[in-house]
Design an enzyme around this catalytic site. Structure first.
Site, mmCIF file in Angstrom:
data_model
loop_
_atom_site.group_PDB
_atom_site.id
_atom_site.type_symbol
_atom_site.label_atom_id
_atom_site.label_comp_id
_atom_site.label_asym_id
_atom_site.label_seq_id
_atom_site.Cartn_x
_atom_site.Cartn_y
_atom_site.Cartn_z
ATOM 1 N N LYS A 107 -4.913 2.027 25.991
ATOM 2 C CA LYS A 107 -3.700 1.585 26.677
ATOM 3 C C LYS A 107 -2.482 1.820 25.787
ATOM 4 O O LYS A 107 -2.606 2.100 24.594
ATOM 5 C CB LYS A 107 -3.814 0.104 27.045
ATOM 6 C CG LYS A 107 -3.992 -0.829 25.862
ATOM 7 C CD LYS A 107 -4.181 -2.270 26.315
ATOM 8 C CE LYS A 107 -4.369 -3.192 25.120
ATOM 9 N NZ LYS A 107 -4.506 -4.608 25.524
ATOM 10 N N ARG B 104 -4.873 -16.533 29.659
ATOM 11 C CA ARG B 104 -3.886 -15.516 30.017
ATOM 12 C C ARG B 104 -4.117 -15.115 31.471
ATOM 13 O O ARG B 104 -3.339 -15.473 32.342
ATOM 14 C CB ARG B 104 -3.986 -14.319 29.063
ATOM 15 C CG ARG B 104 -2.945 -13.262 29.267
ATOM 16 C CD ARG B 104 -2.959 -12.238 28.135
ATOM 17 N NE ARG B 104 -4.244 -11.561 27.983
ATOM 18 C CZ ARG B 104 -4.466 -10.627 27.067
ATOM 19 N NH1 ARG B 104 -3.509 -10.275 26.216
ATOM 20 N NH2 ARG B 104 -5.655 -10.042 26.980
ATOM 21 N N TYR C 64 25.181 0.568 6.288
ATOM 22 C CA TYR C 64 25.932 -0.542 6.867
ATOM 23 C C TYR C 64 25.759 -1.825 6.050
ATOM 24 O O TYR C 64 24.641 -2.201 5.688
ATOM 25 C CB TYR C 64 25.459 -0.808 8.300
ATOM 26 C CG TYR C 64 25.756 0.307 9.266
ATOM 27 C CD1 TYR C 64 27.063 0.694 9.552
ATOM 28 C CD2 TYR C 64 24.714 0.970 9.914
ATOM 29 C CE1 TYR C 64 27.329 1.714 10.449
ATOM 30 C CE2 TYR C 64 24.968 1.994 10.821
ATOM 31 C CZ TYR C 64 26.278 2.361 11.083
ATOM 32 O OH TYR C 64 26.531 3.374 11.970
ATOM 33 N N MET D 223 20.256 3.468 13.249
ATOM 34 C CA MET D 223 19.626 3.810 14.512
ATOM 35 C C MET D 223 18.807 5.094 14.428
ATOM 36 O O MET D 223 17.698 5.171 14.972
ATOM 37 C CB MET D 223 20.675 3.947 15.620
ATOM 38 C CG MET D 223 20.082 4.237 16.989
ATOM 39 S SD MET D 223 21.323 4.375 18.294
ATOM 40 C CE MET D 223 21.861 2.673 18.437
#
Length: 381
Positions: free
Chosen positions: A48, A146, A274, A322
């Protein structure tokens, strides 16, 4: 083999994820050697979330060639993707499937997990309309809380299915909440065994053993093992806790690499990135690679991880941005275009996903799943 990646993928960026399918084969073989009575058990590989970020479609053929009998996925869409790429073995959706998607499961010969009367009613209506039986497995809740039918109600529910003429019952399974905790594991096994003792389990797949449970439980009634994180060479054990068992030798499949796009030197007391969370204490040579938090490398790893270039360990410095991150390469003969490895092997150096997980106080599963599709996957043996 066909590899469909529907999201946007960069093809012209000097950063990538590398997956070693040879290590996948080694892991499966080593796992099989250590599992008791493995010859009498079916093996399911859980692929998955795009194979936990490793690429389900590219890993699947190797897994099948190594003796995996079936696949576990999280959704109907993941199962359909396998079918559309000529994967014909049994596929089980381990999670909850909306009843409106049952017809798609029937069309693509995908097994679904069921656990309530609404499911039965929808399947009955589907059979009346198509005259075909949906393949299902019953998910039993033994303490995960769950999804699943409560273990006390499960025997009546399962026996009802066995006697129905509109459904094709393939198996019964549960999910461990904490296999490392002996008391919780014992409780869940007792509850699951109560269910098995009170149903006709002939010709059914009976499973609860996962990557860790495969080495902690040994019951001949359990005839299928679900192998997840362990096949990718990552530990299912928790950091800081005494191991409850020994695991087979594993090799991490995944590497993350980027080519150096810029090299420059800064002076003492200059800051990097930064917020200037790194201040140079001497003249420092910096290399930049085009990998950042938008690729799935957490900003919280800033100033805490290492890379390796030409077999030399180097420190990541400054905040991870980023799309880029920086490394201290002071004193090294390194050129633009050289490769920095931030996960995986480089010479004698090995940079592990598990180390990142330890730094972030999370699990390795999360970190490989975070690696974004914009990082191309390259497969090697």
């Amino acid at each position: 083999m066909k590899n469909v990646r529907t999201s946007f993928t960069n093809k012209h960026r000097d950063s990538w994820v590398e997956i070693n399918l040879g290590y996948l084969e080694e892991n499966i073989n080593n796992i099989k050697k250590q599992i008791k009575d493995v010859g009498n058990k079916s093996l399911m590989a859980v692929i998955k979330a795009d194979g936990y970020g490793h690429g389900s479609l590219m890993c699947a053929p190797t897994l099948l060639a190594c003796g995996i009998n079936s696949f576990g996925v999280a959704s109907i869409d993941e199962g359909i993707e396998l079918r559309e790429n000529k994967i014909t073995c049994p596929v089980l959706v381990l999670g909850a499937v909306p009843v409106w998607a049952f017809e798609a499961a029937l069309d693509y010969d995908i097994e679904v997990s069921i656990f309530n009367e609404e499911h039965l009613e929808a399947i009955k209506m589907l059979h009346e309309r198509t005259n075909k039986k949906l393949k299902v497995q019953v998910k039993v809740d033994t303490g995960m809380n769950r999804i699943g039918i409560n273990y006390k109600k499960a025997p009546d529910f399962i026996n009802k299915l066995k006697n129905s003429d509109f459904i094709d019952l393939k198996g019964v399974f549960t999910h461990f909440a904490d296999a490392e905790n002996p008391e919780i594991l014992k409780m869940q096994l007792e509850r699951f065994n109560y269910v098995i003792d009170n149903i006709d389990s002939k010709n059914l797949k009976i499973h609860c053993q996962n990557s860790l449970g495969a080495f902690l439980t040994d019951d001949k009634r359990y005839n299928l093992i679900r192998l997840g994180i362990i096949i990718y060479g990552l530990t299912p054990l928790t950091y800081g806790i005494k191991p409850v068992c020994s695991l087979p030798e594993l090799k991490q499949l995944i590497s993350v690499k980027g080519r150096i796009t810029n090299i420059h030197t800064i002076q003492k007391n200059e800051g990097v990135s930064y917020g200037y969370k790194f201040i140079a204490d001497k003249e420092t040579k910096i290399a930049t690679i085009p990998i950042g938090y938008a690729d799935g490398v957490s900003r919280n790893l800033s100033n805490k991880i290492q890379g390796s270039v030409n077999g030399c360990l180097i420190n990541q410095i400054g905040r991870i941005t980023m799309d880029q991150m920086m490394f201290d390469i002071t004193g090294l003969d390194v050129q633009e275009g050289d490769i920095i490895t931030i996960l995986g092997e480089d010479g004698k150096n090995f940079l592990s996903v598990d180390k990142w997980a330890e730094i972030l106080d999370t699990i390795n599963y999360e970190l490989t799943c975070r690696l974004k599709v914009r990082l191309p996957r390259i497969y090697v043996r």
